[in-house]
Motif scaffolding. Structure first.
Motif, mmCIF file in Angstrom:
data_model
loop_
_atom_site.group_PDB
_atom_site.id
_atom_site.type_symbol
_atom_site.label_atom_id
_atom_site.label_comp_id
_atom_site.label_asym_id
_atom_site.label_seq_id
_atom_site.Cartn_x
_atom_site.Cartn_y
_atom_site.Cartn_z
ATOM 1 N N GLU A 56 -30.870 -2.229 8.097
ATOM 2 C CA GLU A 56 -29.599 -2.809 7.678
ATOM 3 C C GLU A 56 -28.604 -1.703 7.359
ATOM 4 O O GLU A 56 -28.927 -0.765 6.644
ATOM 5 C CB GLU A 56 -29.793 -3.679 6.436
ATOM 6 N N GLN A 57 -27.382 -1.854 7.893
ATOM 7 C CA GLN A 57 -26.368 -0.853 7.611
ATOM 8 C C GLN A 57 -25.570 -1.161 6.353
ATOM 9 O O GLN A 57 -24.846 -0.311 5.851
ATOM 10 C CB GLN A 57 -25.435 -0.695 8.819
ATOM 11 N N SER A 58 -25.700 -2.377 5.838
ATOM 12 C CA SER A 58 -25.044 -2.743 4.583
ATOM 13 C C SER A 58 -26.015 -3.532 3.724
ATOM 14 O O SER A 58 -25.853 -4.737 3.525
ATOM 15 C CB SER A 58 -23.772 -3.575 4.852
ATOM 16 N N PRO A 59 -27.093 -2.893 3.266
ATOM 17 C CA PRO A 59 -28.094 -3.616 2.488
ATOM 18 C C PRO A 59 -27.518 -4.156 1.186
ATOM 19 O O PRO A 59 -26.811 -3.458 0.471
ATOM 20 C CB PRO A 59 -29.164 -2.552 2.222
ATOM 21 N N ASP A 60 -27.782 -5.422 0.929
ATOM 22 C CA ASP A 60 -27.305 -6.067 -0.280
ATOM 23 C C ASP A 60 -28.492 -6.274 -1.201
ATOM 24 O O ASP A 60 -29.121 -7.319 -1.211
ATOM 25 C CB ASP A 60 -26.641 -7.413 0.060
ATOM 26 N N THR A 61 -28.812 -5.250 -1.954
ATOM 27 C CA THR A 61 -29.970 -5.316 -2.827
ATOM 28 C C THR A 61 -29.838 -4.297 -3.936
ATOM 29 O O THR A 61 -29.095 -3.326 -3.820
ATOM 30 C CB THR A 61 -31.269 -5.044 -2.033
ATOM 31 N N SER A 62 -30.531 -4.545 -5.026
ATOM 32 C CA SER A 62 -30.549 -3.575 -6.114
ATOM 33 C C SER A 62 -31.727 -2.637 -5.898
ATOM 34 O O SER A 62 -32.817 -3.080 -5.540
ATOM 35 C CB SER A 62 -30.673 -4.287 -7.460
ATOM 36 N N LEU A 63 -31.492 -1.361 -6.102
ATOM 37 C CA LEU A 63 -32.512 -0.351 -5.856
ATOM 38 C C LEU A 63 -32.701 0.507 -7.094
ATOM 39 O O LEU A 63 -31.786 0.704 -7.885
ATOM 40 C CB LEU A 63 -32.100 0.559 -4.692
ATOM 41 N N GLN A 64 -33.903 1.045 -7.225
ATOM 42 C CA GLN A 64 -34.127 2.069 -8.229
ATOM 43 C C GLN A 64 -33.457 3.356 -7.746
ATOM 44 O O GLN A 64 -33.330 3.581 -6.536
ATOM 45 C CB GLN A 64 -35.626 2.307 -8.414
ATOM 46 N N PRO A 65 -33.019 4.220 -8.654
ATOM 47 C CA PRO A 65 -32.396 5.480 -8.231
ATOM 48 C C PRO A 65 -33.271 6.282 -7.274
ATOM 49 O O PRO A 65 -32.759 6.939 -6.363
ATOM 50 C CB PRO A 65 -32.178 6.220 -9.550
ATOM 51 N N SER A 66 -34.590 6.224 -7.449
ATOM 52 C CA SER A 66 -35.493 6.992 -6.593
ATOM 53 C C SER A 66 -35.558 6.449 -5.172
ATOM 54 O O SER A 66 -36.135 7.088 -4.292
ATOM 55 C CB SER A 66 -36.903 7.007 -7.194
ATOM 56 N N HIS A 67 -34.962 5.280 -4.928
ATOM 57 C CA HIS A 67 -35.007 4.667 -3.594
ATOM 58 C C HIS A 67 -33.632 4.576 -2.940
ATOM 59 O O HIS A 67 -33.482 3.909 -1.910
ATOM 60 C CB HIS A 67 -35.625 3.266 -3.681
ATOM 61 N N VAL A 68 -32.635 5.255 -3.487
ATOM 62 C CA VAL A 68 -31.276 5.136 -2.959
ATOM 63 C C VAL A 68 -31.184 5.576 -1.501
ATOM 64 O O VAL A 68 -30.331 5.108 -0.742
ATOM 65 C CB VAL A 68 -30.291 5.934 -3.843
ATOM 66 N N GLN A 69 -32.079 6.469 -1.074
ATOM 67 C CA GLN A 69 -32.051 6.950 0.312
ATOM 68 C C GLN A 69 -32.252 5.818 1.324
ATOM 69 O O GLN A 69 -31.774 5.899 2.455
ATOM 70 C CB GLN A 69 -33.103 8.046 0.536
ATOM 71 N N PHE A 70 -32.936 4.765 0.939
ATOM 72 C CA PHE A 70 -33.177 3.648 1.851
ATOM 73 C C PHE A 70 -31.898 2.861 2.141
ATOM 74 O O PHE A 70 -31.799 2.211 3.180
ATOM 75 C CB PHE A 70 -34.254 2.715 1.289
ATOM 76 N N ALA A 71 -30.941 2.892 1.243
ATOM 77 C CA ALA A 71 -29.651 2.253 1.481
ATOM 78 C C ALA A 71 -28.669 3.210 2.142
ATOM 79 O O ALA A 71 -27.880 2.823 3.007
ATOM 80 C CB ALA A 71 -29.075 1.734 0.163
#
Length: 199
Positions: free
Chosen positions: A158-173
């Motif tokens: 997804e190029q515009s993921p609409d989800t909340s992430l932990q700071p350690s996973h920001v790379q996935f967005a």
């Protein structure tokens, strides 16, 4: 608006890394001066400080490319491998950079973000390899035991993921968004012992 936010975030990343690298370098220089003294301090405390400074410096150099503004300059193989060596030399993850030629900073930024994604799937260590052919990149991680979160890895498509992430996973967005802006699409796959990211 989203693109403006991404650009602002990368500028913030560059500023933070730029401002932190100088004092960390100064601490390292101070340690070197202490080691040259007539009676240099020794012991586990000094070793811990030295190791911590080296690790912090390596991480800032890595984050400066991964989360900073890309620019148009090229990054040489020696600089890339130096950053990766310093970052992973004390890690259970072995990482090999195969491309021999200098690479565009924008591409290296994508690779560094993808490496952070691989890390999450390989918490017990393993081996990762980065290769490039005609502008196409592939990162492959292999390990005896993987920990792949399907929901997290689905974000790479997804190029515009609409989800909340932990700071350690920001790379996935961040990875699919920056890749999309560069006309690339992220593909990933995994099985019991390997995980692959391509773009």
């Amino acid at each position: 608006m989203v693109q403006d936010n991404i650009n602002l975030a990368t500028l913030i990343g560059s500023r933070i890394c730029h401002d932190l690298i100088s004092p960390i370098g100064a601490i390292n220089n101070g340690l070197e001066l202490l080691s040259m003294a007539d009676n240099p301090p020794a012991g586990p405390e000094m070793e811990l400080i030295g190791t911590s400074v080296d690790n912090a410096s390596a991480r800032i150099r890595f984050f400066r490319i991964g989360f900073g503004a890309a620019g148009h300059q090229m990054v040489g193989r020696a600089e890339i491998t130096s950053i990766l060596r310093d970052l992973y030399q004390e890690s259970r993850l072995t990482l090999e950079w195969l491309p021999e030629e200098p690479q565009p900073r924008a591409a290296v930024r994508l690779v560094f973000l993808a490496i952070l994604c691989l890390e999450t799937a390989m918490p017990y260590g393993g081996r990762a390899e980065v290769s490039e052919a005609e502008g196409k990149w592939m990162l492959k991680g292999t390990a005896d035991k993987l920990n792949v979160d399907p929901a997290l890895w689905a974000l790479l498509a997804e190029q515009s993921p609409d989800t909340s992430l932990q700071p350690s996973h920001v790379q996935f967005a961040l990875l699919p968004k920056i890749a999309g802006d560069d006309g690339r699409r992220i593909r990933s796959s995994s099985n019991g012992t390997s995980v692959t990211i391509q773009f």
